[in-house]
Structures are given as C-alpha cells and as structure tokens.
Design an enzyme around this catalytic site. Structure first.
Site, mmCIF file in Angstrom:
data_model
loop_
_atom_site.group_PDB
_atom_site.id
_atom_site.type_symbol
_atom_site.label_atom_id
_atom_site.label_comp_id
_atom_site.label_asym_id
_atom_site.label_seq_id
_atom_site.Cartn_x
_atom_site.Cartn_y
_atom_site.Cartn_z
ATOM 1 N N ASP A 487 0.689 -1.347 0.193
ATOM 2 C CA ASP A 487 -0.018 0.038 -0.202
ATOM 3 C C ASP A 487 0.614 1.076 -0.096
ATOM 4 O OD1 ASP A 487 -3.284 -0.617 0.015
ATOM 5 O OD2 ASP A 487 -2.585 -1.325 1.804
HETATM 6 C C1 BGC Z 1 0.589 1.490 6.491
HETATM 7 C C2 BGC Z 1 -0.052 0.277 5.350
HETATM 8 C C3 BGC Z 1 -1.330 -0.087 5.302
HETATM 9 C C4 BGC Z 1 -1.546 1.717 4.529
HETATM 10 C C5 BGC Z 1 -3.718 0.541 4.997
HETATM 11 C C6 BGC Z 1 -0.549 2.411 5.545
HETATM 12 O O1 BGC Z 1 0.135 4.381 6.375
HETATM 13 O O2 BGC Z 1 1.527 1.600 6.250
HETATM 14 O O3 BGC Z 1 0.862 -0.847 6.014
HETATM 15 O O4 BGC Z 1 -1.688 -1.035 4.522
HETATM 16 O O5 BGC Z 1 -1.533 2.322 5.279
HETATM 17 O O6 BGC Z 1 -4.096 2.408 4.654
HETATM 18 C C1 NOJ Z 2 -1.845 -3.386 5.630
HETATM 19 C C2 NOJ Z 2 -2.760 -3.766 4.502
HETATM 20 O O1 NOJ Z 2 -4.116 -3.801 5.187
HETATM 21 C C3 NOJ Z 2 -2.146 -4.668 3.317
HETATM 22 O O2 NOJ Z 2 -3.349 -4.410 2.415
HETATM 23 C C4 NOJ Z 2 -1.462 -4.375 2.674
HETATM 24 O O3 NOJ Z 2 -1.032 -5.309 1.605
HETATM 25 C C5 NOJ Z 2 0.009 -4.042 3.655
HETATM 26 N N1 NOJ Z 2 -0.067 -3.619 4.354
HETATM 27 C C6 NOJ Z 2 1.303 -3.909 2.560
HETATM 28 O O4 NOJ Z 2 1.482 -2.332 2.770
#
Ligand code: BGC
Ligand code: NOJ
Length: 814
Positions: A487
């Site tokens: 993400d």
């Molecule tokens: C996080 C990710 C997450 C994303 C979702 C980010 O701030 O680092 O792990 O998947 O937010 O919105």
């Molecule tokens: C947490 C999110 O929930 C997931 O969808 C994503 O793949 C990982 N972070 C990596 O960014």
C-alpha cells in the site's frame, strides 16, 4: 524475559504480571457482538462495526496506556481501601495476579489483602451481549465487608463522531434506569432503533450514570470519588458523558465465596416496536429482559461458556499437528488458527493499533484472511466471498474496502489498487479447494452493490483477470495504479502536501508505473483460473487465460528479472526499482515470494538464485526485511514507503506478511530446512523468551518487526490484524507440513527440516477425517503414500466414497 507462559492443555496464554510491555489483548465474540479486552481489562465493545456501533468508549494513544475498559473496583469498607482486581485503572499493587486469555474469553484473577477475585469475560455464541462472571472469595481469615463497583463508559455509537463532535454530543446523552438495570439510549428518540443495557445479578446499593458524579471533578478512573467514599450518587445522565456503574454490597465470612454476574448487551428493535407503551418515549425492553432473565442465572451463563469452549474445540480440531517442535504445535493447533478467525472477523478494523474508525474490511485483506480460516468455517467463507464480490466494480476493479455493517464499498478510500481483483480469484479457488462446492461460481452477485447488476460469480472472476490485461504499461507489465499489495509503494501519488492520503492521492495519470508483483500475482491467479474455467467447461477462457499467463511470464523474464532476483516495479519515469541499478530499494521481498509461488524460475534455477539473494540481502535473525537498502529520505515519486524512517513498516521493516511467501517459495524449491528456519524466526511463541525486545503478545503474529536499520531492531508492532496470520498458517500447514487441499483431493507433500524423523497431522477435509502420519526414511523430499493400506501414485489422495468417515494415510519421505 517472559511475562507469562503457554498453558497448552487449557489452550490459554497465562500472563503473570499486569505491566506487560504493551497491553496484551484478546477478543471476545465471534459473529456480531465483539469486544477487545486487554490483560488489565482495558478495551471496548461494539456490534458488528467498530466505527458505526461502538458500545463503550476507549481512549487510544493515551497516558497511562490502555484507558477505558470493563472495570471493577473492590472497596474494603472497614479500611476504606479500594483497588482494581484487574490492576488497571487504580494500579494498586496486587499480592497475586494472573490473566488467562483463551479463545473468545479472558479470565483475570488476583488477590489483595486476602480477597481473591476472579472475573471471566466472554460472549455467548449467537448472542449480542457479554458476560462478566465475578467470583469473590474471602481468604483473609476474618469476615469482610466489601463493596464491588462496576464501571464502563458508553460511547455514543458512532466512534468517530463520538471523539470529535462535542458541541452536539455533550447534549444528546439519554438513559433509563429501571429495576437496577442501566439502559443507554442516546439517539433512540430519533432515528436509531438500538440501545445498550448494563445489568447486575444482585440488588444494588446504588448506581451511577454520570461520569463526573462517579469520578469527581478533574479526577481520573484511578480514583473515582464514589469508590473512595463508598457511596454511589444515583444520578441519571442527561447529555455529557453517560457511564454505567453498579454498586453491590458484599459481606463475606472468612472462607466464603460469592459469584456476581454483570451483563452488557445490545438490542435492536423493529422500527414500529421501539417504544413501550407505543407512543411513549420509553424504550421497549422486552428483548433485554429476556436475555437478562436467562444469563443472569449462573447455571445458564456457565452452560454458555461450556458451549463456547466446545465450539472452539470443534473448530481447532479440524486441523491438529504433532511435530518435533513445540512452537509449531501450539501455534498451528491453537493460536495461529485462532488469530486467523479474529482476522476474519475484524479484517483490519479494530485492534490496539487499528482504531476501529479508520479502516473497514479490505478487499485484498479479506481474500487473504480467508486462506487461514476456510477449513474451519467454509460456509462463512462463502458468505464473505459473496459480500466482497458484491462490491466489485463493473470494470473488474474493486472498492479497496467496505464497511461490515452496510456491506457497501467505502467511497472515501475508493478503488484503483490494481492488485485487488486478482486476490478474489485466489480466495474463491481456496474456498472451492477446501469445500468442493463448485456451485459458488453460479451464485449471482451484484457489482458495486447495485440491484439489478447481478451476474454469476464466475463472471466476476473473468473480469478480475481481464482487469489486469486491460491495464498494461510500457513494458507490458501490469500498471500499478494507486498501489499493489504494498500500500505504500505509491508510484502515481507524488504528494508534497502534508496530511494528504498516500492511498487516495494520485497526481499522475498512472499510464507508466508498473508492478512486477502484480505480474507474479497475475500468473498465480491465472493458474487457478485455468483450473476453474476447465471445470466450468469454458474452453475459450482456458485458452485465453493460459496464453495471457504465458505472455506475462515472458514479460517478467524480459522486464522483471534482474539477474539475481526479481525486480519490483517501474516508476512514473519508467525507471526500474528493486534492481542493481538502484542505490536504495535494490531488492524487495514481495516479487521474490509471489513470482516463485506462481512457479516462475522453479525450472530454470532462477527461483533458487532469487531465494539466495533474499537470504544474502534481506534475512535477519528476527525475520526477513521488506527491502534493502532502506530509503534514507522521502522520494516524491515513491510515496509512503519512503515516508517511514528506515527499518520501520514498509521501509525495510520485517513486514511479517511477506515472510511466509518466502517460506512457501523455499518449500517449492525443496529446501525444508530454510523454509522452517524462516518460519521459526517470526513464530511469536519462539520469540516469547525475548519478550522485552519483541514487546507484543507472544501468542499472535504482529504485522511488523522493526528491521535492521531501525533503532529498535526486533521490536514488534501492530499485533493481531495482519495477513501474516493466514499466510503463516498456509506456509506451515500446506507447504512445510505439506497437507494442502487441491481441487481434486487432499495433497500430502511435506518439505520439512532434514532432522525431523516423523510428524502427524489430523485434518478434516470435505467431511472426512484424514489421519496422516509421516516418517522420514531418506534425506530428500520425495514422498510415497499409502492410503488405508494401499499405496497410491502421486501425492494427491483421491476423494473417498461418500460413506467414508476416516482415511488413514502413511507418508514416507525418501
Ligand atoms: C500502512 C500500510 C497500510 C496502509 C493502509 C499505511 O500507512 O503503512 O501498512 O496497508 O496504511 O491504509
Ligand atoms: C497492510 C494492509 O492491510 C495490506 O492490505 C497491505 O497489503 C499491507 N499493509 C502492505 O502495505
């Protein structure tokens, strides 16, 4: 240092000191009514949706930590001394303390001045209420005169509004107190049709519903005035902060014991049956009274608890293993499976790191979570798949999240995460493999929840595949969109404005940046789609997908292979990322995992090369970091990934979700020792001894462990709600132990450590119990199977006939 121990016989984790490095939590509830509960009784409850139907208040990020919970105070009326039997919030030093977290329940036991208290918190199956069973025992040697106070703070339902819209909220609180039951009915007079109630099994000496009256002016939960004085104020809240507190007088002779039950519940009434009598403003309490009539009786509550225990025995019994490693055994048999169920219920919405306000159910997250629980509750997996698919966009794309209460796609977060659709194919494939229920493909499901748009689920899968094909970039690799699995790899974001969401801001057209990860994921999804289409008798689709997959593989070798590992992406300038050409972000874990899982490089030796590179550049004793070298500064063209200080989260943290992909890949190339070595590094039970460093719960996976560039390398964060749970479960049970559901039967194909002489697995699969015992005779990975005494060809056990209940499998590793 440890802060407790595993009691594997009772399936509990026992915490032996209250001031754990962080609150160590558990979950109550399994269907609609849920609660989070910490080892010091902190936490909150909600109905279905932690944002929209929050029952009780909780203060995140507070000091002291963990404020708000299911609190009790015991007051010794002779001395005037009082304390919390769960340590928080008074933090009075206890003579004895123990918290047992089990599956769906928590028991906190403590003793002070000879007064023992034990409270069992749980939610009965199928009910929208929680029970606190308190047992007080006088072990002091002399008679005691005690008061027991309960205390919760009500949330005015919408947790976001509750925490922000004070100009309104301070004026809307409404209660009813009838027959010693405290009813919270804020907004019931207008559009809401639901309320909460808080009751006690005993006749009350008094009650409180106004926070300020209970605590006293400018005082905290650690020293409520009412508890200090021993006298409740018996006042009714109008606006401000409604709370619920009961005051019960308890006289216990020396050696005497008494059980007192509290119930916090939630009721919904039909719109035309809200008031009793009709036309009045008095809430209709029939349902609440019926529930209280039942569960305030100790025997009924005990029975409900026994049923909850049996339910979990049944669920966990679906897959049990006995291996030479105790950490593997307890994680697979108890905690990892339990965590998978919790992630199924919560997705990424409510934990001690997820506020319940920010995120709903993730499209990709839920499809992956499914991999870890589908064998326990296939029927609910089916329901989940259909809910997710119903939010799919007409173009095959996906709402990135949906709200569990409304089951509607979340417009704030929107779509455009180009990996999302492919995960649906993997989720559906996992469901069919487990259940054998091909009829799911014919289920008619809406697009974007729009009535009239229904189409068979099979078509949704076709659109998912086509979605990638419609979005190829300059190298013919899939365009990344807002992000792929990562993400934080926001190649089209280019955000220079503080506070902008990296997930939803896109300042670039998105026609250039490409993802090697999606390419690998696509090939993996295609292999499932081909099997699904074959079974569906859809030759055209088989041909189309087979070709598309082969083309994509070629592209990966052309544009996605860097010589020693798979590349990660191309940015908006067309520059490569995850390559020797880069100075930072030269190698990423995700494409190594997903491409090898898709079979890429297994035959030509590149998979082994890539895995050796992972070992060389990314592996640490605490797990495998996401990429190296970490980004030393913020790069406009990379987005959130470079926003994190080096070693944390996606910027070279040990992002545990991805580690099992490497375990699976190692198993695919036949290296059981390496696969298991990686498994052990992040196994929380195996990290219990380093509790002071790890800091999170030793019984569940955390999303992240700080990487080698971080000041706190080895420290875990974001426990509980992470895809790590499902993927580790898959890696250990299906790849390493090798018991994997396939479309046409159960496969037994272990790739285990070379010093394992034997292990056993019992697994329910499509209504049949498989008792599998594996012995090692040689040093390789080839397996010879004997099924009910007859040797069979290959590694997939053919489906037995209908009446078969048990199948005995003997596997010899040669
Ligand atoms: C996080 C990710 C997450 C994303 C979702 C980010 O701030 O680092 O792990 O998947 O937010 O919105
Ligand atoms: C947490 C999110 O929930 C997931 O969808 C994503 O793949 C990982 N972070 C990596 O960014």
């Amino acid at each position: 240092m440890k802060f407790g121990y595993f009691d594997d016989n009772t399936r509990e984790y026992v915490i032996t000191q209250p001031d754990t490095p962080m609150p160590w939590i558990n979950y109550l509830g399994s269907e609609a009514y849920f609660g989070l509960i910490s080892n010091t009784a902190g936490g909150y409850s909600f109905y279905k949706d932690a944002r929209l139907r929050r029952l009780t208040r909780y203060r995140y990020n507070n000091s002291p930590l963990d404020m708000g919970g299911r609190y009790l105070y015991i007051r010794d009326n002779k001395s005037g001394k009082y304390w919390s039997p769960s340590w928080m919030p008074t933090r009075a030093k206890l003579d004895e303390y123990e918290c047992r977290h089990g599956q769906g329940y928590t028991v906190i036991t403590s003793k002070l001045n000879g007064i023992k208290s034990s409270t069992r918190y749980f939610v009965p199956l199928g009910e929208s209420l929680e029970i606190w069973q308190v047992t007080l025992t006088n072990e002091s040697g002399s008679d005691s005169d005690l008061s027991l106070f309960s205390a919760i703070e009500f949330c005015l339902w919408d947790a976001n509004d509750d925490a922000t819209n004070f100009q309104r909220n301070y004026s809307i609180g409404q209660m009813e107190i009838v027959d010693d039951v405290i009813y919270h009915k804020t907004e019931y007079r207008e559009r809401r049709d639901h309320f909460a109630y808080f009751a006690c099994s005993e006749k009350l000496a008094g009650y409180d519903t106004i926070r300020e009256d209970f605590l006293g002016k400018y005082r905290g939960w650690n020293e409520p005035q009412v508890v200090e004085s021993g006298k409740s104020s018996n006042t009714e809240a109008h606006g401000w902060q409604p709370i619920g507190s009961h005051n019960v007088s308890v006289s216990l002779k020396a050696g005497e014991s008494k059980q007192i039950t509290f119930i916090l519940g939630y009721v919904e009434n039909a719109k035309d049956d809200k008031f009793d009598p009709p036309g009045s403003q008095v809430i209709n309490k029939k349902k609440a009274k019926a529930a209280l009539g039942k569960y305030l009786q100790q025997a009924n509550a005990d029975k409900a608890f026994a049923e909850l225990r049996d339910y979990w025995t049944m669920l966990l019994g679906k897959l049990q293993v006995t291996t030479p490693d105790e950490h593997t055994n307890r994680m697979v048999n108890i905690w990892n499976a339990y965590q998978c169920m919790v992630t199924f219920n919560m997705s990424r919405s409510a934990s001690y790191f997820e506020s319940g306000i920010g995120r709903g159910m993730g499209f990709r997250d839920s499809n992956q979570d499914l991999l870890g629980f589908v064998h326990m509750i296939p029927e609910r997996a089916k329901e989940r798949i259909l809910d997710i698919a119903a939010t799919q966009l007409k173009n095959g794309g996906a709402f990135h999240q949906y709200q569990p209460l409304t089951k509607r796609g979340n417009n704030d977060v929107g779509s455009g995460f180009n990996d999302d659709p492919a995960w649906l194919v993997l989720g559906v494939a996992a469901y069919i493999k487990e259940s054998g229920d091909w009829s799911i493909l014919d289920e008619r499901v809406t697009y974007e929840n729009e009535e009239g748009s229904e189409a068979p689920l099979y078509e949704h899968l076709q659109k998912s595949i086509q979605y990638t094909l419609d979005r190829l970039g300059p190298n013919q690799l899939p365009l990344i969109g807002r992000a792929d699995w990562n993400d934080c790899l926001n190649l089209n974001c280019f955000s220079d404005t503080p506070g902008q969401s990296f997930q939803t801001t896109t300042n670039k057209e998105g026609k250039v940046a490409e993802s090697v990860f999606i390419a690998g994921l696509f090939v993996l999804a295609c292999s499932e789609m081909v099997d699904i289409a074959k079974h569906h008798g859809d030759k055209a689709e088989v041909e189309k997908v087979t070709k598309a997959s082969a083309d994509m593989e070629k592209i990966v070798w052309k544009a996605g292979w860097d010589g020693d590992w798979f590349r990660r992406a191309y940015d908006d300038f067309g520059h490569v990322l995850g390559s020797k050409e880069n100075t930072e972000g030269r190698i990423f874990i995700e494409p190594q995992g997903i491409c090898i899982m898709a079979g890429l490089g297994v035959e030509n030796g590149n998979a082994v090369k890539a895995l050796d590179s992972v070992n060389e550049h990314l592996a640490t004793p605490h797990g495998i970091v996401l990429q190296q070298p970490a980004f030393s500064q913020y790069y406009l063209h990379l987005g959130e990934i470079s926003s994190y200080p080096p070693g944390y989260k996606e910027n070279a943290g040990i992002f545990c979700h991805t580690n099992p992909w490497i375990m699976i890949a190692e198993a695919i190339v036949g290296r059981g020792d390496k696969a298991f070595d990686y498994y052990k590094r992040i196994n929380p039970s195996a990290r219990e001894e380093i509790g002071e460093l790890h800091r999170c719960e030793p019984y569940v996976y955390a999303q992240m462990i700080a990487g080698k560039d971080a000041a706190t390398h080895g420290e875990a964060k974001n426990s509980w709600l992470t895809g790590t749970a499902a993927w580790n479960y898959v890696a250990i049970t299906q790849s390493i132990l090798g018991v994997q559901p396939m479309f046409d039967g159960l496969q037994v194909k272990p790739v285990v450590p070379s010093d394992w002489k034997s292990f056993e697995v019992t697994r329910s699969f499509r209504g049949v119990r498989y008792e599998i015992s594996v012995v090692r005779e040689g040093t390789g990975n080839s397996v010879a199977l004997t099924v009910d005494g007859k040797s069979i060809e290959g590694t997939i056990i053919p489906l037995p006939d209908k009446n078969t209940k048990t199948v005995k499998v003997k596997a010899v590793i040669k």
